[in-house]
Structures are given as C-alpha cells and as structure tokens.
Design a protein around this motif. Structure first.
Motif, PDB file in Angstrom:
ATOM      1  N   LYS A 155      -2.513  15.694  27.136  1.00 44.47           N
ATOM      2  CA  LYS A 155      -2.996  16.935  26.517  1.00 44.47           C
ATOM      3  C   LYS A 155      -1.876  17.567  25.706  1.00 44.47           C
ATOM      4  O   LYS A 155      -1.321  18.620  26.074  1.00 44.47           O
ATOM      5  CB  LYS A 155      -3.495  17.906  27.591  1.00 44.47           C
ATOM      6  N   PRO A 156      -1.509  16.958  24.581  1.00 40.37           N
ATOM      7  CA  PRO A 156      -0.401  17.484  23.782  1.00 40.37           C
ATOM      8  C   PRO A 156      -0.760  18.804  23.119  1.00 40.37           C
ATOM      9  O   PRO A 156      -1.934  19.102  22.901  1.00 40.37           O
ATOM     10  CB  PRO A 156      -0.168  16.382  22.742  1.00 40.37           C
ATOM     11  N   ASN A 157       0.286  19.565  22.800  1.00 39.06           N
ATOM     12  CA  ASN A 157       0.061  20.825  22.102  1.00 39.06           C
ATOM     13  C   ASN A 157       0.123  20.615  20.592  1.00 39.06           C
ATOM     14  O   ASN A 157       0.261  19.485  20.111  1.00 39.06           O
ATOM     15  CB  ASN A 157       1.059  21.894  22.574  1.00 39.06           C
ATOM     16  N   ILE A 158       0.052  21.693  19.849  1.00 41.02           N
ATOM     17  CA  ILE A 158      -0.024  21.596  18.390  1.00 41.02           C
ATOM     18  C   ILE A 158       1.223  20.935  17.797  1.00 41.02           C
ATOM     19  O   ILE A 158       1.161  20.312  16.735  1.00 41.02           O
ATOM     20  CB  ILE A 158      -0.246  22.994  17.779  1.00 41.02           C
ATOM     21  N   ARG A 159       2.352  21.069  18.465  1.00 39.41           N
ATOM     22  CA  ARG A 159       3.593  20.434  18.006  1.00 39.41           C
ATOM     23  C   ARG A 159       3.714  19.004  18.505  1.00 39.41           C
ATOM     24  O   ARG A 159       4.033  18.094  17.753  1.00 39.41           O
ATOM     25  CB  ARG A 159       4.804  21.261  18.466  1.00 39.41           C
ATOM     26  N   SER A 160       3.450  18.789  19.784  1.00 40.02           N
ATOM     27  CA  SER A 160       3.730  17.490  20.389  1.00 40.02           C
ATOM     28  C   SER A 160       2.680  16.426  20.098  1.00 40.02           C
ATOM     29  O   SER A 160       2.919  15.245  20.335  1.00 40.02           O
ATOM     30  CB  SER A 160       3.899  17.639  21.906  1.00 40.02           C
ATOM     31  N   LYS A 161       1.531  16.811  19.553  1.00 36.53           N
ATOM     32  CA  LYS A 161       0.503  15.807  19.296  1.00 36.53           C
ATOM     33  C   LYS A 161       0.934  14.798  18.239  1.00 36.53           C
ATOM     34  O   LYS A 161       0.350  13.718  18.142  1.00 36.53           O
ATOM     35  CB  LYS A 161      -0.818  16.471  18.895  1.00 36.53           C
TER      36      LYS A 161
END
Length: 279
Positions: free
Chosen positions: A146-152
């Motif tokens: 479940k990555p965030n907007i940066r880590s995706k």
C-alpha cells in the motif's frame, strides 16, 4: 571474501546510473564530486549486486538485483540501465540454481533491490526463487503493498504479487540463522533494515541504502531518495560508532568501486575489497 567460516560472494545484479544530485541530496556537487565521479549527465555509476553465502547448508541471498527483461525501454533510459542481472548465471558457477535458494534477506523493497525477485517465464511473471523465505520488515512489507503518493514510484505491485506467500516479516529484530540477524532502522524507507553477519569472532554489516557508497561516510550525507533523512542520519551515527572498530567489514550493494571496507574509529579506511576493474 571470508567472514569467519563464511564465504561471501557478490553477484552481478545489474548496473545503473543515478543522478548525482539525488544520490547526495543537499550536499553540493563541489564536495561530493571529489569522492565519487559523475558523467557528463551528472549521473554516478551504481551497481545493484546481491550477496550470496552458504551457512549451515542454507543458501542465502541479500537483496535481489534488477532482474532480466523487467524494465520497459523508457525505464531503461530513465534509470540509465547499462546491464541487467546475471545473478542466475553467477549462482550457476557455484552449482546453485534458483530453486536452491533458501532465504532472500531484503534490506528494503525498492525496485532496484526487489525487481530480481520476479522473473518473466513464457510471458508470465513468476517468483525467481520459489522455495525461498523472503524476509523483510513488517513496515516495509505493508508499504510495499500500500504505497503512498511518493513511494508508489518505487514499490511496484508486479514485484510483490507473485511472492506474497513466501514473505516472512519481523518488527524490530530477527535472527534469521545463527550469526545472521536483521534489524529495522527506517530512514531510507520507513521499513528499511540492515543485516549483521558474525562467524568465528569475525563480523560484517550491510547497511543497505543508508550507507549506499563509500562516499556517504559523513552521517549527514544521505540521498534525496531517503523518505526519513534524519532517521538515516541518526542510524548512521549510532551504527558507525558501534562498528567502526578496525575489525568489522562494511558491505556494499550499490558502490561501483568497493565490495567491502573496514574503517577505524576515526572513519579512516584501513582495508578494502575492491571490485575488479575499478579505479
């Protein structure tokens, strides 16, 4: 190289080039360029070389490289991929097949470390090491899924869906095998961890991407890719104080010039294992 009774081998997991500014964050180029050269595009050479060793009959990998035929042509250009993985061929030199790998110890699951966990066979994505326990921190695994907007941009679902049933997680510390332990540090990623190896009174530590190259010796020199840079800085300070003793080997995954280095308590290099062909 040998650590006690263990033979540690570096495998060719791929060659890339990262932007020098991104790799050294807020450090001015006038400073970092003296320690690590860049090309005309301001990119620095970086390898993605997993480590392999056998302990008590168990075949162990640390990280997995960038794999083969996993990047689009656009991604190859963007990440300046010079060479893809030769991990399978390198393992074959020791008579080891992907089916023989028992453990994959993952410092973290960014694409340049985890893409090699998945292979393309007959047009389908499959686990490269289907019999291995893949070990990472629980924090890292949750963000991978479940990555965030940066880590995706770096946690790809194509790199976890085929290995989900193989993954074992830990919270803060896990002794995987006698003398082989993983510790959660955070910093580079929320779930980033390091690996300590001890055998017959000798020790090596792999700090993953909080110490990606020998040029990142200054605790304040962290990459712009670090999600939590102050955590990286504090972890480096703590771990350098503990392990810069003139005896512990620091192992590198990304460094284009050194496999391993020993430092004294003043942070001075006293022994090295250089890469073949490095200058």
């Amino acid at each position: 190289m040998k650590i006690g009774e263990l033979d540690i081998h570096w495998l060719s997991g791929g060659k890339m080039a990262f932007d020098g500014g991104a790799m050294f964050g807020v450090v001015p180029k006038a400073l970092w360029f003296k320690k690590y050269p860049a090309n005309e595009q301001n990119q620095i050479a970086t390898d993605t070389d997993p480590m392999y060793f056998n302990i008590e009959g168990k075949h162990v990998l640390i990280d997995a490289g960038i794999g083969i035929n996993r990047f689009t042509e656009k991604q190859k250009r963007n990440f300046a991929v010079e060479k893809e993985s030769f991990v399978i061929q390198d393992l074959a030199k020791f008579g080891i097949t992907p089916l023989d790998i028992d453990y994959c110890l993952m410092t973290h699951l960014h694409f340049d470390h985890a893409t090699g966990l998945i292979s393309v066979q007959n047009g389908e994505l499959v686990s490269t090491f289907p019999n291995a326990k893949i070990i990472t921190s629980s924090t890292e695994w949750e963000e991978m899924k479940k990555p965030n907007i940066r880590s995706k941009a770096t946690y790809w679902k194509e790199n976890w869906e085929q290995i989900e049933k193989q993954v074992t997680t830990f919270s803060q510390k896990m002794e995987v095998l006698p003398g082989v332990s993983m510790y959660h540090t955070g910093g580079h990623s929320a779930g980033h961890c390091i690996i300590e190896i001890e055998s017959k009174g000798e020790r090596a530590v792999h700090l993953g991407d909080i110490f990606p190259t020998h040029a990142h010796l200054n605790p304040l020199w962290v990459t712009a890719y670090d999600d939590y840079p102050m955590d990286s800085i504090f972890a480096k300070e703590r771990l350098f104080q503990k392990w810069m003793d003139g005896q512990t080997w620091f192992l590198f995954y990304h460094d284009a010039y050194y496999h391993a280095i020993q430092f004294n308590e003043n942070g001075e290099i006293i022994r090295t294992v250089e890469k073949k062909g490095s200058e």
